[in-house]
Design a protein around this motif. Structure first.
Motif, PDB file in Angstrom:
ATOM      1  N   LYS A  66      45.888  41.496  36.882  1.00 49.85           N
ATOM      2  CA  LYS A  66      44.418  42.241  36.383  1.00 49.85           C
ATOM      3  C   LYS A  66      44.890  43.752  35.952  1.00 49.85           C
ATOM      4  CE  LYS A  66      42.855  43.330  40.997  1.00 49.85           C
ATOM      5  NZ  LYS A  66      43.846  44.669  41.100  1.00 49.85           N
ATOM      6  N   SER A 112      38.975  45.471  38.702  1.00 47.92           N
ATOM      7  CA  SER A 112      38.427  43.911  39.154  1.00 47.92           C
ATOM      8  C   SER A 112      37.208  43.387  38.456  1.00 47.92           C
ATOM      9  CB  SER A 112      38.322  43.912  40.422  1.00 47.92           C
ATOM     10  OG  SER A 112      39.353  44.247  41.509  1.00 47.92           O
ATOM     11  N   SER A 113      36.384  44.222  38.243  1.00 46.97           N
ATOM     12  CA  SER A 113      35.108  44.227  37.345  1.00 46.97           C
ATOM     13  C   SER A 113      35.563  43.896  35.949  1.00 46.97           C
ATOM     14  CB  SER A 113      34.166  45.371  37.550  1.00 46.97           C
ATOM     15  OG  SER A 113      33.601  45.407  39.007  1.00 46.97           O
ATOM     16  N   SER A 141      38.301  42.822  34.600  1.00 47.53           N
ATOM     17  CA  SER A 141      39.094  41.652  34.756  1.00 47.53           C
ATOM     18  C   SER A 141      38.242  40.135  34.644  1.00 47.53           C
ATOM     19  CB  SER A 141      39.989  41.579  35.671  1.00 47.53           C
ATOM     20  OG  SER A 141      40.779  40.352  35.629  1.00 47.53           O
ATOM     21  N   GLN A 142      37.186  40.422  35.771  1.00 51.53           N
ATOM     22  CA  GLN A 142      36.119  39.258  35.737  1.00 51.53           C
ATOM     23  C   GLN A 142      35.304  39.012  34.502  1.00 51.53           C
ATOM     24  OE1 GLN A 142      34.501  39.989  39.466  1.00 51.53           O
ATOM     25  NE2 GLN A 142      36.556  39.980  40.619  1.00 51.53           N
ATOM     26  N   ARG A 143      34.956  40.232  34.235  1.00 50.28           N
ATOM     27  CA  ARG A 143      33.753  40.140  33.076  1.00 50.28           C
ATOM     28  C   ARG A 143      34.421  39.503  32.012  1.00 50.28           C
ATOM     29  NH1 ARG A 143      30.799  45.647  32.074  1.00 50.28           N
ATOM     30  NH2 ARG A 143      30.307  45.256  34.126  1.00 50.28           N
ATOM     31  N   TYR A 144      35.540  39.908  31.597  1.00 48.03           N
ATOM     32  CA  TYR A 144      36.279  39.285  30.388  1.00 48.03           C
ATOM     33  C   TYR A 144      37.227  37.987  30.725  1.00 48.03           C
ATOM     34  CZ  TYR A 144      33.788  43.069  28.247  1.00 48.03           C
ATOM     35  OH  TYR A 144      32.948  43.905  27.768  1.00 48.03           O
ATOM     36  N   GLU A 145      37.164  37.647  31.869  1.00 49.60           N
ATOM     37  CA  GLU A 145      37.997  36.583  32.311  1.00 49.60           C
ATOM     38  C   GLU A 145      39.487  36.662  31.687  1.00 49.60           C
ATOM     39  OE1 GLU A 145      35.834  32.994  30.520  1.00 49.60           O
ATOM     40  OE2 GLU A 145      34.313  33.235  32.308  1.00 49.60           O
ATOM     41  N   SER A 186      38.092  48.789  42.035  1.00 52.27           N
ATOM     42  CA  SER A 186      37.109  48.030  41.803  1.00 52.27           C
ATOM     43  C   SER A 186      36.763  47.871  40.426  1.00 52.27           C
ATOM     44  CB  SER A 186      35.865  48.679  42.650  1.00 52.27           C
ATOM     45  OG  SER A 186      35.591  49.764  41.992  1.00 52.27           O
TER      46      SER A 186
END
Length: 253
Positions: A40, A187-188, A190-194, A184
């Motif tokens: 990420k 991480s957010s 990376s997760q938001r845009y997969e 943080s």
């Protein structure tokens, strides 16, 4: 970039740009190799630097590079596919770090530390061949803080990372533009845009650095009490007062 108007990405990009200005990380004509591990952090760094490059008042080049350490199952094709979606080319360097580690790792030596040294050497060699004068790495604010604490608690010295450092080979400058970016936020994002995070396929993956993990837990515990903790520690790294320390090379007693 489809996420360019996202407030979270703008915050990451703004913090990265501030670090570039504060520490003079990027200059006219730079040719910068960006280490892309498939994690990420390196993905986020690449997208932030590319967004900044498009509107920069100076000219510089970004060359994404990945070191394939030779561990079975490593998916450099996934990394390459993601970059192609954003019109970016990836240079993949095939190595036999896996075989070298199996042959030469001494008992009691850290597997991960040895692997990291081999990868870094491969990055420098690749940067040479690509005529890159700088190497950008995806270390973020939390990495700086954890390294500072690790050095104090386990090594007995006051040291962290530098956002800009001449490599030991004297030819490349290592830059860490995400020094102001909290993990943080990465991480957010990376997760938001997969973002297609790729495991290094190392046989030691999952065991990790237990001491670093403990530092991460400690920082999170203290930050729950003091929301400004990370900023305060980061500020302290840039405000050293030798006369209040014990180093006899810096002060005559």
């Amino acid at each position: 970039m489809f996420f360019s108007n996202d407030p979270l990405f703008r915050r990451i990009k703004r913090s990265t740009g501030r670090a570039i200005g504060d520490f003079n990380l990027i200059e006219e004509g730079d040719r910068i190799a960006i280490g892309i591990s498939g994690g990420k952090d390196s993905y986020t760094l690449l997208h932030a630097l590319e967004a900044l490059r498009r509107k920069a008042p100076i000219r510089y080049e970004l060359i994404p590079v990945t070191i394939d350490a030779g561990f079975p199952g490593f998916r450099s094709d996934v990394i390459k596919g993601h970059l192609q979606e954003h019109n970016l080319d990836l240079q993949v360097e095939m190595t036999d770090c896996h075989g070298i580690i199996e042959q030469k790792l001494r008992p009691g030596t850290s597997f991960c530390a040895f692997c990291a040294r081999l990868r870094r050497g491969a990055l420098y060699s690749l940067a040479d061949r690509l005529n890159c004068n700088k190497l950008a790495l995806g270390h973020h604010l939390d990495d700086f803080i954890e390294t500072l604490l690790l050095n104090q608690f386990y090594i007995g010295r006051l040291a962290a990372m530098s956002p800009k450092l001449l490599a030991d080979n004297g030819r490349h400058t290592v830059i860490r533009p995400m020094v102001y970016v909290e993990e943080s936020d990465i991480s957010s994002f990376s997760q938001r845009y997969e973002l297609p995070v790729v495991d290094c396929s190392c046989p030691m993956a999952g065991q990790g650095d237990l001491k670093r993990q403990r530092m991460k837990e400690l920082v999170n515990e203290l930050a729950a009490e003091n929301p400004h903790l990370r900023g305060s520690i980061l500020h302290a790294m840039g405000r050293v007062e030798p006369r209040h320390l014990l180093d006899r090379t810096l002060k005559q007693f």
